[in-house]
Design a protein around this motif. Structure first.
Motif, PDB file in Angstrom:
ATOM      1  N   UNK A  30       0.901  -1.228   0.132  1.00 32.22           N
ATOM      2  CA  UNK A  30       0.226   0.054   0.144  1.00 32.22           C
ATOM      3  C   UNK A  30       1.052   1.373  -0.040  1.00 32.22           C
ATOM      4  N   UNK A  31       0.622   2.239  -0.933  1.00 32.60           N
ATOM      5  CA  UNK A  31       1.619   3.445  -1.164  1.00 32.60           C
ATOM      6  C   UNK A  31       0.711   4.539  -0.812  1.00 32.60           C
ATOM      7  N   UNK A  32       0.761   5.396   0.016  1.00 30.44           N
ATOM      8  CA  UNK A  32       0.039   6.491   0.084  1.00 30.44           C
ATOM      9  C   UNK A  32       0.746   7.682  -0.420  1.00 30.44           C
ATOM     10  N   UNK A  33       0.042   8.789  -0.936  1.00 29.94           N
ATOM     11  CA  UNK A  33       0.248   9.804  -1.848  1.00 29.94           C
ATOM     12  C   UNK A  33       1.223   9.160  -3.039  1.00 29.94           C
ATOM     13  N   UNK A  34       0.663   8.377  -3.608  1.00 31.53           N
ATOM     14  CA  UNK A  34       0.881   7.457  -4.720  1.00 31.53           C
ATOM     15  C   UNK A  34       1.336   8.206  -5.943  1.00 31.53           C
ATOM     16  N   UNK A  35       0.622   9.386  -6.256  1.00 33.48           N
ATOM     17  CA  UNK A  35       0.708  10.015  -7.319  1.00 33.48           C
ATOM     18  C   UNK A  35       2.113  10.872  -7.179  1.00 33.48           C
ATOM     19  N   UNK A  36       2.538  11.257  -6.155  1.00 32.44           N
ATOM     20  CA  UNK A  36       3.546  12.151  -5.664  1.00 32.44           C
ATOM     21  C   UNK A  36       4.852  11.844  -6.425  1.00 32.44           C
ATOM     22  N   UNK A  37       5.945  12.481  -6.412  1.00 31.68           N
ATOM     23  CA  UNK A  37       7.041  12.112  -6.950  1.00 31.68           C
ATOM     24  C   UNK A  37       7.915  10.701  -6.310  1.00 31.68           C
ATOM     25  N   UNK A  38       7.662  10.675  -4.867  1.00 28.01           N
ATOM     26  CA  UNK A  38       8.209   9.645  -4.232  1.00 28.01           C
ATOM     27  C   UNK A  38       7.494   8.524  -4.397  1.00 28.01           C
ATOM     28  N   UNK A  39       6.043   8.607  -4.076  1.00 24.08           N
ATOM     29  CA  UNK A  39       5.085   7.534  -4.092  1.00 24.08           C
ATOM     30  C   UNK A  39       5.047   6.831  -5.659  1.00 24.08           C
ATOM     31  N   UNK A  40       5.067   7.691  -6.568  1.00 24.14           N
ATOM     32  CA  UNK A  40       4.653   7.081  -8.171  1.00 24.14           C
ATOM     33  C   UNK A  40       5.955   6.266  -8.442  1.00 24.14           C
ATOM     34  N   UNK A  41       7.147   6.591  -8.190  1.00 21.86           N
ATOM     35  CA  UNK A  41       8.283   5.619  -8.273  1.00 21.86           C
ATOM     36  C   UNK A  41       8.083   4.450  -7.690  1.00 21.86           C
ATOM     37  N   UNK A  42       7.605   4.563  -6.262  1.00 26.09           N
ATOM     38  CA  UNK A  42       7.535   3.372  -5.428  1.00 26.09           C
ATOM     39  C   UNK A  42       6.540   2.172  -6.156  1.00 26.09           C
ATOM     40  N   UNK A  43       5.526   2.807  -6.760  1.00 30.41           N
ATOM     41  CA  UNK A  43       4.558   2.182  -7.076  1.00 30.41           C
ATOM     42  C   UNK A  43       5.232   1.319  -8.533  1.00 30.41           C
ATOM     43  N   UNK A  44       5.805   2.007  -9.348  1.00 31.80           N
ATOM     44  CA  UNK A  44       6.536   1.392 -10.479  1.00 31.80           C
ATOM     45  C   UNK A  44       7.576   0.202 -10.272  1.00 31.80           C
ATOM     46  N   UNK A  45       8.365   0.680  -9.058  1.00 32.72           N
ATOM     47  CA  UNK A  45       9.290  -0.290  -8.553  1.00 32.72           C
ATOM     48  C   UNK A  45       8.650  -1.660  -8.107  1.00 32.72           C
TER      49      UNK A  45
END
Length: 344
Positions: A162-177
């Motif tokens: 689960x990633x919060x603030x997932x559209x931000x610069x940190x969260x969005x890269x976590x989603x893709x990783x």
């Protein structure tokens, strides 16, 4: 050449609650600089091109005597943060006129850094990437994602994150990783537009936390093996409450708490014991020595090729810097917030 005006964004007053443009931060045009003759004393003269606006800047707007993990801003001095600038003049052999540098830059149109060890010349074989990306997905926010993922996530294919603030610069890269490593991704964001972006970058479940109950989503889609926390507060409480056995929680932001005086009390802490959770705080500079070179070898290429995606929310003009900072604190920015101070 006669001296020219050197606009700066000055820290004027410690805020209570949200920082107020024109009060907490003030755009100042009283300073001048002679670009040809300003003494460098072995340093360099930098023209600021782009500056990053990050949530953690609020923590620097405090009394100087209050200790924290990052130094405070000082009253009547310019703010500073990660940015990209262009070298105008140099008296240091490591830098040459025309070089583009990344690191800690003053919120000023021009400045002479006191510590040039905090600056790095950008080698940009990925020439399709604009320099603004080097303060976002290819800069400190992206480094935060990459370092934390490598150091703490310990992902296994088939697990749920689960990633919060997932559209931000940190969260969005976590989603893709996470998707790259075969995980199921649950993503929360603060608008329907941001939710759409989360789905575009691979999130299996994406929802607007302002209109959907986070705990209910996690109860249905979990349990959660990894929680990447950018917000703290009730979202952290819901993640802990819906955690899996031996879950990992990575805390790299507390945006819900930065502007509140009263800390939020987590009611699900017994799950830390019951599910034997590991919780790690993540600060980017702790891991640079180990992962920095690897990051620059891997991530810019993936961004340039389109394998990894990013978005930007650009504010033009340093005079609007105070408003940009407030937007990030209130979460109304639509993507990675960047101030474009000048064109190349």
């Amino acid at each position: 050449m006669a001296p020219i005006t050197n606009g700066r964004l000055i820290f004027k007053e410690i805020p209570s609650g949200y920082p107020v443009p024109g009060k907490t931060t003030v755009y100042d045009k009283s300073s001048t600089i002679d670009l040809e003759n300003a003494p460098l004393k072995g340093s360099i003269l930098v023209k600021t091109l782009v500056l990053s606006v990050d949530p953690y800047l609020r923590g620097k707007m405090r009394a100087a005597e209050r200790e924290s993990y990052t130094p405070p801003f000082f009253i009547d001095e310019p703010l500073y943060n990660y940015g990209v600038g262009k070298v105008v003049r140099s008296e240091n052999p490591a830098f040459h006129a025309g070089d583009h540098v990344y690191g800690m830059l003053d919120f000023a149109e021009y400045f002479i850094p006191k510590d040039i060890t905090k600056l790095k010349v950008i080698v940009r074989p990925e020439s399709t990437l604009p320099y603004s990306v080097y303060v976002g997905a290819a800069g400190m926010p992206g480094q935060t994602s990459y370092y934390g993922w490598k150091e703490y996530a310990k992902p296994k294919a088939g697990e749920t994150i689960f990633v919060s603030t997932a559209a931000g610069p940190v969260g969005s890269l976590v989603v893709q990783l996470a998707k790259q490593d075969g995980l199921k991704v649950i993503a929360s964001a603060g608008s329907d537009e941001k939710v759409k972006f989360c789905k575009e970058i691979g999130a299996d479940v994406a929802f607007n936390y302002k209109t959907t109950n986070t705990a209910e989503v996690l109860a249905k889609e979990g349990p959660i093996n990894i929680y990447w926390d950018n917000v703290g507060g009730p979202t952290l409480e819901a993640a802990i409450g819906n955690s899996a056995l031996h879950g990992r929680i990575i805390i790299c932001g507390f945006i819900t708490q930065y502007n509140d005086e009263e800390p939020y009390g987590i009611k699900t802490m017994r799950n830390v014991l019951a599910n034997r959770l590991s919780i790690n705080g993540l600060l980017v500079f702790d891991h640079q020595e180990r992962y920095l070179d690897e990051f620059y070898e891997v991530i810019p290429k993936k961004l340039a090729s389109g394998e990894f995606k990013y978005t930007e929310d650009i504010t033009r003009g340093l005079e609007k810097g105070g408003e940009a900072i407030l937007e990030v604190q209130k979460g109304v920015n639509t993507a990675k917030k960047i101030i474009v101070v000048a064109d190349d």
